[in-house]
Scaffold this motif. Structure first.
Motif, PDB file in Angstrom:
ATOM      1  N   ILE A 212       1.081  -1.097   0.037  1.00 19.26           N
ATOM      2  CA  ILE A 212       0.113  -0.061   0.029  1.00 19.26           C
ATOM      3  C   ILE A 212       0.868   1.023   0.079  1.00 19.26           C
ATOM      4  O   ILE A 212       1.406   1.510   0.943  1.00 19.26           O
ATOM      5  N   LEU A 213       0.747   1.761  -1.206  1.00 22.44           N
ATOM      6  CA  LEU A 213       1.666   3.111  -1.190  1.00 22.44           C
ATOM      7  C   LEU A 213       0.927   4.403  -0.859  1.00 22.44           C
ATOM      8  O   LEU A 213      -0.158   4.248  -1.086  1.00 22.44           O
ATOM      9  N   LEU A 214       1.721   5.498  -0.574  1.00 24.86           N
ATOM     10  CA  LEU A 214       1.061   6.605  -0.170  1.00 24.86           C
ATOM     11  C   LEU A 214       1.770   7.674  -0.940  1.00 24.86           C
ATOM     12  O   LEU A 214       2.925   7.945  -1.037  1.00 24.86           O
ATOM     13  N   ASP A 215       0.676   8.831  -1.443  1.00 22.94           N
ATOM     14  CA  ASP A 215       1.203   9.820  -2.120  1.00 22.94           C
ATOM     15  C   ASP A 215       1.700  11.046  -1.406  1.00 22.94           C
ATOM     16  O   ASP A 215       1.455  10.803  -0.120  1.00 22.94           O
ATOM     17  N   GLY A 216       1.828  11.955  -1.702  1.00 24.37           N
ATOM     18  CA  GLY A 216       2.036  13.246  -0.819  1.00 24.37           C
ATOM     19  C   GLY A 216       1.048  13.798   0.230  1.00 24.37           C
ATOM     20  O   GLY A 216       1.360  14.299   1.156  1.00 24.37           O
ATOM     21  N   SER A 217      -0.156  13.384   0.055  1.00 24.56           N
ATOM     22  CA  SER A 217      -1.560  13.610   0.909  1.00 24.56           C
ATOM     23  C   SER A 217      -1.667  12.432   1.523  1.00 24.56           C
ATOM     24  O   SER A 217      -3.011  12.506   2.235  1.00 24.56           O
ATOM     25  N   TYR A 218      -1.192  11.198   1.394  1.00 25.11           N
ATOM     26  CA  TYR A 218      -1.076  10.072   2.310  1.00 25.11           C
ATOM     27  C   TYR A 218      -2.540   9.439   1.486  1.00 25.11           C
ATOM     28  O   TYR A 218      -3.390   8.685   2.263  1.00 25.11           O
ATOM     29  N   MET A 219      -3.000   9.682   0.385  1.00 23.96           N
ATOM     30  CA  MET A 219      -3.574   8.765  -0.414  1.00 23.96           C
ATOM     31  C   MET A 219      -3.206   7.570  -0.636  1.00 23.96           C
ATOM     32  O   MET A 219      -2.058   7.359  -1.298  1.00 23.96           O
ATOM     33  N   ALA A 220      -3.855   6.349  -0.309  1.00 23.46           N
ATOM     34  CA  ALA A 220      -3.434   5.032  -0.647  1.00 23.46           C
ATOM     35  C   ALA A 220      -3.715   4.634  -2.031  1.00 23.46           C
ATOM     36  O   ALA A 220      -4.801   4.671  -2.536  1.00 23.46           O
ATOM     37  N   LYS A 221      -2.615   4.068  -2.403  1.00 19.71           N
ATOM     38  CA  LYS A 221      -2.670   3.328  -3.800  1.00 19.71           C
ATOM     39  C   LYS A 221      -2.025   1.963  -3.793  1.00 19.71           C
ATOM     40  O   LYS A 221      -0.758   1.653  -3.292  1.00 19.71           O
ATOM     41  N   LEU A 222      -2.707   0.761  -3.951  1.00 20.62           N
ATOM     42  CA  LEU A 222      -2.220  -0.376  -4.071  1.00 20.62           C
ATOM     43  C   LEU A 222      -1.297  -0.806  -5.142  1.00 20.62           C
ATOM     44  O   LEU A 222      -1.433   0.179  -6.310  1.00 20.62           O
ATOM     45  N   SER A 223      -0.352  -1.534  -4.730  1.00 19.94           N
ATOM     46  CA  SER A 223       0.780  -1.584  -5.949  1.00 19.94           C
ATOM     47  C   SER A 223       1.004  -3.259  -5.983  1.00 19.94           C
ATOM     48  O   SER A 223       0.446  -3.985  -5.238  1.00 19.94           O
ATOM     49  N   ASP A 224       2.122  -3.620  -6.630  1.00 19.52           N
ATOM     50  CA  ASP A 224       2.801  -5.033  -6.655  1.00 19.52           C
ATOM     51  C   ASP A 224       1.416  -5.895  -7.081  1.00 19.52           C
ATOM     52  O   ASP A 224       0.971  -6.666  -6.333  1.00 19.52           O
ATOM     53  N   PHE A 225       1.129  -5.771  -8.547  1.00 16.17           N
ATOM     54  CA  PHE A 225      -0.034  -6.666  -8.977  1.00 16.17           C
ATOM     55  C   PHE A 225       0.639  -8.025  -9.645  1.00 16.17           C
ATOM     56  O   PHE A 225      -0.241  -8.669 -10.427  1.00 16.17           O
ATOM     57  N   GLY A 226       1.991  -8.385  -9.415  1.00 11.36           N
ATOM     58  CA  GLY A 226       2.374  -9.332  -9.951  1.00 11.36           C
ATOM     59  C   GLY A 226       1.780 -10.855  -9.764  1.00 11.36           C
ATOM     60  O   GLY A 226       1.955 -11.896 -10.512  1.00 11.36           O
ATOM     61  N   LEU A 227       1.102 -10.956  -8.723  1.00 10.20           N
ATOM     62  CA  LEU A 227       0.295 -12.218  -8.325  1.00 10.20           C
ATOM     63  C   LEU A 227      -1.368 -12.234  -8.422  1.00 10.20           C
ATOM     64  O   LEU A 227      -1.723 -12.959  -8.373  1.00 10.20           O
ATOM     65  N   VAL A 228      -1.606 -10.924  -9.187  1.00  6.63           N
ATOM     66  CA  VAL A 228      -3.225 -10.970  -9.441  1.00  6.63           C
ATOM     67  C   VAL A 228      -3.711 -11.800 -10.370  1.00  6.63           C
ATOM     68  O   VAL A 228      -2.867 -12.367 -11.267  1.00  6.63           O
ATOM     69  N   ARG A 229      -4.875 -12.528 -10.343  1.00 10.05           N
ATOM     70  CA  ARG A 229      -5.346 -13.242 -11.109  1.00 10.05           C
ATOM     71  C   ARG A 229      -6.900 -13.030 -11.016  1.00 10.05           C
ATOM     72  O   ARG A 229      -7.622 -12.502 -10.201  1.00 10.05           O
ATOM     73  N   SER A 230      -7.610 -13.567 -12.141  1.00 10.50           N
ATOM     74  CA  SER A 230      -9.046 -13.721 -12.291  1.00 10.50           C
ATOM     75  C   SER A 230      -9.899 -14.584 -11.375  1.00 10.50           C
ATOM     76  O   SER A 230      -9.308 -15.665 -10.711  1.00 10.50           O
ATOM     77  N   GLY A 231     -10.942 -13.786 -10.576  1.00 10.75           N
ATOM     78  CA  GLY A 231     -11.403 -14.628  -9.746  1.00 10.75           C
ATOM     79  C   GLY A 231     -12.408 -15.607 -10.300  1.00 10.75           C
ATOM     80  O   GLY A 231     -12.278 -15.852 -11.436  1.00 10.75           O
ATOM     81  N   PRO A 232     -13.076 -16.653  -9.473  1.00  9.85           N
ATOM     82  CA  PRO A 232     -14.084 -17.861 -10.084  1.00  9.85           C
ATOM     83  C   PRO A 232     -15.196 -16.996 -10.872  1.00  9.85           C
ATOM     84  O   PRO A 232     -15.516 -16.016 -10.633  1.00  9.85           O
ATOM     85  N   PRO A 233     -15.643 -17.778 -11.907  1.00  4.65           N
ATOM     86  CA  PRO A 233     -16.830 -17.324 -12.631  1.00  4.65           C
ATOM     87  C   PRO A 233     -17.925 -17.479 -11.916  1.00  4.65           C
ATOM     88  O   PRO A 233     -17.895 -18.148 -10.743  1.00  4.65           O
ATOM     89  N   GLU A 234     -19.089 -17.309 -12.216  1.00  3.47           N
ATOM     90  CA  GLU A 234     -20.407 -17.217 -11.484  1.00  3.47           C
ATOM     91  C   GLU A 234     -20.751 -18.404 -11.071  1.00  3.47           C
ATOM     92  O   GLU A 234     -21.162 -18.705 -10.000  1.00  3.47           O
ATOM     93  N   ASP A 235     -20.565 -19.549 -11.750  1.00  2.92           N
ATOM     94  CA  ASP A 235     -20.825 -20.812 -11.686  1.00  2.92           C
ATOM     95  C   ASP A 235     -19.899 -21.649 -10.841  1.00  2.92           C
ATOM     96  O   ASP A 235     -20.123 -22.860 -10.459  1.00  2.92           O
ATOM     97  N   LYS A 236     -18.676 -21.229 -10.300  1.00  2.77           N
ATOM     98  CA  LYS A 236     -17.777 -21.565  -9.538  1.00  2.77           C
ATOM     99  C   LYS A 236     -17.462 -20.892  -8.263  1.00  2.77           C
ATOM    100  O   LYS A 236     -17.764 -19.575  -8.189  1.00  2.77           O
ATOM    101  N   SER A 237     -17.520 -21.771  -7.075  1.00  2.00           N
ATOM    102  CA  SER A 237     -17.098 -20.922  -5.846  1.00  2.00           C
ATOM    103  C   SER A 237     -15.923 -20.549  -5.726  1.00  2.00           C
ATOM    104  O   SER A 237     -15.644 -19.711  -4.876  1.00  2.00           O
TER     105      SER A 237
END
Length: 368
Positions: A212-237
């Motif tokens: 969680i990175l912070l800009d000059g006004s301490y607004m949070a910005k998520l980073s490091d998306f190298g492990l991101v992946r699609s969630g399950p489709p609607e018919d899968k849990s």
């Protein structure tokens, strides 16, 4: 509150798609954005990014040469080093005349891939394929990338306040984040995660204070998306996969079985909420009684649902809203529920946090 720790880590998935020395992947651009919210598009991106060696990059991304990045960072000196992780090292740099904002100079953060790092290489490809076309105030912006022979890099906007983890856990400093700033960061991080979940059905998989990175006004910005992946489709849990990420933030079902859902990220968010509240890290061997894990240690304090039981960061010196702290504790407890289906959605988390932030601000104004 049930907690499951001590399960063995699964090995990191092996990857054999790294190009040979001197070889280059074919980089293509995609101008279509109309269907970017759909699960089908994300699945297709998965296949394109990893199935045939192609990178689908948004045309707005800048392709840098390694020489340009060396010039921007002044040849990667030690005093420009911002941090180091599994991917490689991150350096501060300055762009002249190549930015899109119209300003004469743009400060950047340059991630340099470790040589022969298969995991980092996979993450490099994934960040370009998934995050390059996404824009949100609470997501760190990818500006471009470099693929110059064996030199691989990602170029991000620079976050002057560093990471939430550095702000909370840095040693040798009396400075700390005020209560209202902590609430602001929590709300921003929740909004970014909710955006990934609801708009793109994407699971971050490595949500933690260091990402969680912070800009000059301490607004949070998520980073490091190298492990991101699609969630399950609607018919899968759930999505079945091998565990990767940071164990101390990972949901118990994901660690134990590899079953992954957006609720896995919700659990991780609960751990970060505890860090924000207590000022303590998710894992610290210095904690006594065998409770190195923050979740387990805090769990021992949940004895009375009618009042705050979790110790609040002593550096705040009592300058916080007790009612808000109690509500943060209860929200964290909900996020950390053992069974994933009983955890709130990130949209619900955002709504609750916004309510807590507003109530805390009103209380401060009344007491002023």
């Amino acid at each position: 509150m049930g907690v499951c720790f001590g399960t063995p880590d699964f090995p990191t998935p092996s990857f054999t798609g790294k190009p040979k020395s001197g070889a280059k992947w074919k980089i293509t651009t995609s101008s279509s954005s109309a269907a970017s919210n759909s699960h089908d598009l994300l699945t297709a991106r998965d296949k394109r990014a990893f199935g045939d060696g192609k990178i689908v990059a948004d045309p707005s991304l800048t392709v840098f040469s390694f020489a340009e990045l060396k010039e921007a960072t002044k040849n990667f000196p030690a005093d420009a080093l911002l941090g180091e992780g599994g991917f490689g090292r991150v350096y501060k740099g300055m762009l002249h005349g190549k930015q899109q904002s119209g300003s004469k100079e743009t400060i950047i953060a340059v991630k340099i891939l470790k040589p022969a790092g298969a995991q980092g290489y996979r993450q490099w490809r994934r960040e370009i394929a998934f995050i390059g076309a996404i824009s949100h105030p609470n997501l760190a912006k990818l500006l471009g990338f470099c693929q110059d022979d064996e030199n691989l890099a990602l170029v991000y906007e620079f976050m002057p306040m560093g990471s939430l983890g550095n702000q909370i856990f840095r040693k040798g400093s009396a400075d700390h984040l005020s209560w209202d700033v902590r609430l602001k960061i929590a709300v921003g991080a929740a909004r970014g995660l909710a955006f990934l979940h609801s708009s793109y059905n994407m699971i971050h998989r490595d949500f933690k204070s260091a990402n969680i990175l912070l800009d000059g006004s301490y607004m949070a910005k998520l980073s490091d998306f190298g492990l991101v992946r699609s969630g399950p489709p609607e018919d899968k849990s759930h999505v079945s996969t091998q565990f990767v990420g940071t164990s101390d933030y990972a949901a118990p079902e994901y660690r134990a079985t590899g079953h992954l859902t957006v609720q896995s990220d919700v659990y991780s968010f609960g751990v970060v909420l505890l860090e924000i509240l207590t000022g303590l890290s998710a894992h610290d061997m210095r904690r006594l009684a065998g409770n190195a894990e923050l979740v387990k240690w805090v769990g021992s304090h949940f004895r009375d649902n009618r009042k705050l039981r979790t110790p609040v960061d002593s550096r705040l010196e009592g300058k916080y809203c007790a009612i808000s702290a109690f509500r943060i504790e209860q929200l964290a407890c909900k996020c950390l529920r053992y069974r994933a289906r009983f955890r709130p959605s990130m949209s619900e988390v955002v709504e609750t946090l916004e309510s807590i932030e507003a109530a805390s601000a009103n209380r401060v104004q009344r007491n002023a």
